[in-house]
Write a protein that holds these residues in place. Structure first.
Motif, PDB file in Angstrom:
ATOM      1  N   ALA A  34     -17.214  -6.194 -21.076  1.00 32.52           N
ATOM      2  CA  ALA A  34     -16.583  -7.118 -20.130  1.00 32.52           C
ATOM      3  C   ALA A  34     -15.070  -6.934 -20.095  1.00 32.52           C
ATOM      4  O   ALA A  34     -14.454  -6.916 -19.019  1.00 32.52           O
ATOM      5  CB  ALA A  34     -16.931  -8.559 -20.498  1.00 32.52           C
ATOM      6  N   GLY A  35     -14.457  -6.774 -21.272  1.00 36.85           N
ATOM      7  CA  GLY A  35     -13.014  -6.532 -21.306  1.00 36.85           C
ATOM      8  C   GLY A  35     -12.642  -5.223 -20.630  1.00 36.85           C
ATOM      9  O   GLY A  35     -11.653  -5.144 -19.891  1.00 36.85           O
ATOM     10  N   HIS A  36     -13.453  -4.202 -20.857  1.00 38.03           N
ATOM     11  CA  HIS A  36     -13.237  -2.905 -20.210  1.00 38.03           C
ATOM     12  C   HIS A  36     -13.328  -3.042 -18.697  1.00 38.03           C
ATOM     13  O   HIS A  36     -12.509  -2.505 -17.951  1.00 38.03           O
ATOM     14  CB  HIS A  36     -14.263  -1.904 -20.740  1.00 38.03           C
ATOM     15  N   PHE A  37     -14.327  -3.774 -18.226  1.00 35.10           N
ATOM     16  CA  PHE A  37     -14.522  -3.987 -16.795  1.00 35.10           C
ATOM     17  C   PHE A  37     -13.296  -4.666 -16.180  1.00 35.10           C
ATOM     18  O   PHE A  37     -12.761  -4.206 -15.164  1.00 35.10           O
ATOM     19  CB  PHE A  37     -15.775  -4.838 -16.569  1.00 35.10           C
ATOM     20  N   VAL A  38     -12.847  -5.746 -16.780  1.00 31.06           N
ATOM     21  CA  VAL A  38     -11.727  -6.512 -16.233  1.00 31.06           C
ATOM     22  C   VAL A  38     -10.452  -5.674 -16.229  1.00 31.06           C
ATOM     23  O   VAL A  38      -9.716  -5.648 -15.236  1.00 31.06           O
ATOM     24  CB  VAL A  38     -11.530  -7.820 -17.030  1.00 31.06           C
ATOM     25  N   ILE A  39     -10.186  -4.969 -17.323  1.00 28.88           N
ATOM     26  CA  ILE A  39      -8.960  -4.172 -17.407  1.00 28.88           C
ATOM     27  C   ILE A  39      -8.993  -3.021 -16.414  1.00 28.88           C
ATOM     28  O   ILE A  39      -8.011  -2.784 -15.696  1.00 28.88           O
ATOM     29  CB  ILE A  39      -8.735  -3.684 -18.847  1.00 28.88           C
ATOM     30  N   CYS A  40     -10.107  -2.308 -16.322  1.00 23.73           N
ATOM     31  CA  CYS A  40     -10.184  -1.165 -15.405  1.00 23.73           C
ATOM     32  C   CYS A  40     -10.034  -1.596 -13.948  1.00 23.73           C
ATOM     33  O   CYS A  40      -9.184  -1.070 -13.227  1.00 23.73           O
ATOM     34  CB  CYS A  40     -11.501  -0.413 -15.590  1.00 23.73           C
ATOM     35  N   TYR A  41     -10.855  -2.537 -13.518  1.00 22.95           N
ATOM     36  CA  TYR A  41     -10.802  -2.941 -12.120  1.00 22.95           C
ATOM     37  C   TYR A  41      -9.500  -3.665 -11.786  1.00 22.95           C
ATOM     38  O   TYR A  41      -8.938  -3.481 -10.701  1.00 22.95           O
ATOM     39  CB  TYR A  41     -12.015  -3.793 -11.761  1.00 22.95           C
ATOM     40  N   GLY A  42      -9.004  -4.470 -12.709  1.00 24.07           N
ATOM     41  CA  GLY A  42      -7.739  -5.164 -12.467  1.00 24.07           C
ATOM     42  C   GLY A  42      -6.569  -4.218 -12.371  1.00 24.07           C
ATOM     43  O   GLY A  42      -5.729  -4.322 -11.466  1.00 24.07           O
ATOM     44  N   LEU A  43      -6.490  -3.261 -13.290  1.00 20.09           N
ATOM     45  CA  LEU A  43      -5.368  -2.324 -13.277  1.00 20.09           C
ATOM     46  C   LEU A  43      -5.419  -1.392 -12.075  1.00 20.09           C
ATOM     47  O   LEU A  43      -4.380  -1.080 -11.480  1.00 20.09           O
ATOM     48  CB  LEU A  43      -5.343  -1.526 -14.577  1.00 20.09           C
ATOM     49  N   VAL A  44      -6.609  -0.963 -11.678  1.00 18.72           N
ATOM     50  CA  VAL A  44      -6.716  -0.117 -10.486  1.00 18.72           C
ATOM     51  C   VAL A  44      -6.334  -0.920  -9.236  1.00 18.72           C
ATOM     52  O   VAL A  44      -5.644  -0.398  -8.349  1.00 18.72           O
ATOM     53  CB  VAL A  44      -8.133   0.489 -10.365  1.00 18.72           C
ATOM     54  N   ALA A  45      -6.729  -2.175  -9.159  1.00 19.54           N
ATOM     55  CA  ALA A  45      -6.362  -3.003  -8.004  1.00 19.54           C
ATOM     56  C   ALA A  45      -4.850  -3.198  -7.923  1.00 19.54           C
ATOM     57  O   ALA A  45      -4.256  -3.082  -6.837  1.00 19.54           O
ATOM     58  CB  ALA A  45      -7.064  -4.353  -8.083  1.00 19.54           C
ATOM     59  N   VAL A  46      -4.205  -3.470  -9.048  1.00 21.72           N
ATOM     60  CA  VAL A  46      -2.754  -3.636  -9.060  1.00 21.72           C
ATOM     61  C   VAL A  46      -2.069  -2.311  -8.734  1.00 21.72           C
ATOM     62  O   VAL A  46      -1.084  -2.274  -7.990  1.00 21.72           O
ATOM     63  CB  VAL A  46      -2.285  -4.195 -10.424  1.00 21.72           C
ATOM     64  N   THR A  47      -2.585  -1.213  -9.281  1.00 19.51           N
ATOM     65  CA  THR A  47      -2.014   0.106  -9.016  1.00 19.51           C
ATOM     66  C   THR A  47      -2.067   0.437  -7.533  1.00 19.51           C
ATOM     67  O   THR A  47      -1.090   0.935  -6.959  1.00 19.51           O
ATOM     68  CB  THR A  47      -2.766   1.184  -9.824  1.00 19.51           C
ATOM     69  N   CYS A  48      -3.190   0.158  -6.890  1.00 17.75           N
ATOM     70  CA  CYS A  48      -3.310   0.448  -5.459  1.00 17.75           C
ATOM     71  C   CYS A  48      -2.448  -0.497  -4.627  1.00 17.75           C
ATOM     72  O   CYS A  48      -1.869  -0.090  -3.620  1.00 17.75           O
ATOM     73  CB  CYS A  48      -4.772   0.359  -5.028  1.00 17.75           C
TER      74      CYS A  48
END
Length: 134
Positions: A34-48
């Motif tokens: 769950a932590g991996h999911f939140v960090i990956c999708y959150g960071l990619v969304a902010v990056t984009c």
């Protein structure tokens, strides 16, 4: 007629702390996922959204995914050792003894670790397959 052994207070405390660690182990694999999911999708969304360099973020997240997989593999390995099907030969644990409950908690944590590994792999697939945010 056999008398049932009444556990001493220190035996009860040792068994309780062992089972408490087993319950933590059950939640650890899915929690890492769950932590991996939140960090990956959150960071990619902010990056984009901020138009940052996606290649650098992707490389970092792939390394983070590898670390998450290693952590889940460690939880799975310790859970497999707790389940102990090789030495006991008992894959099912039908009796209701405390040892059987201890083995069952290891079994459940092992199976949840397998599901968590699959989840981390599926969350990491877009990092490998997609080139940019557009």
């Amino acid at each position: 007629m056999t008398a049932e052994h009444q556990p001493r207070r220190d035996e009860d405390q040792a068994e309780f702390s062992e089972e408490q660690a087993s319950l933590l182990k059950i939640t650890l694999g899915p929690l890492i996922w769950a932590g991996h999911f939140v960090i990956c999708y959150g960071l990619v969304a902010v990056t984009c959204a901020k138009d940052w360099d996606i290649a650098t973020i992707r490389a970092g997240l792939l390394g983070f995914s590898g670390a998450a997989l290693l952590a889940i593999a460690w939880v799975g390995w310790t859970s497999w050792r707790q389940w102990n099907p090789r030495e006991t030969g008992d894959f099912v644990n039908r009796r209701g003894r405390s040892e059987d409950r201890h083995h069952f908690l290891g079994h459940a944590a092992f199976l949840l670790s397998i599901i968590a590994v699959i989840g981390v792999i599926f969350v990491s697939l877009p990092l490998v397959m997609l080139d940019s945010c557009r």
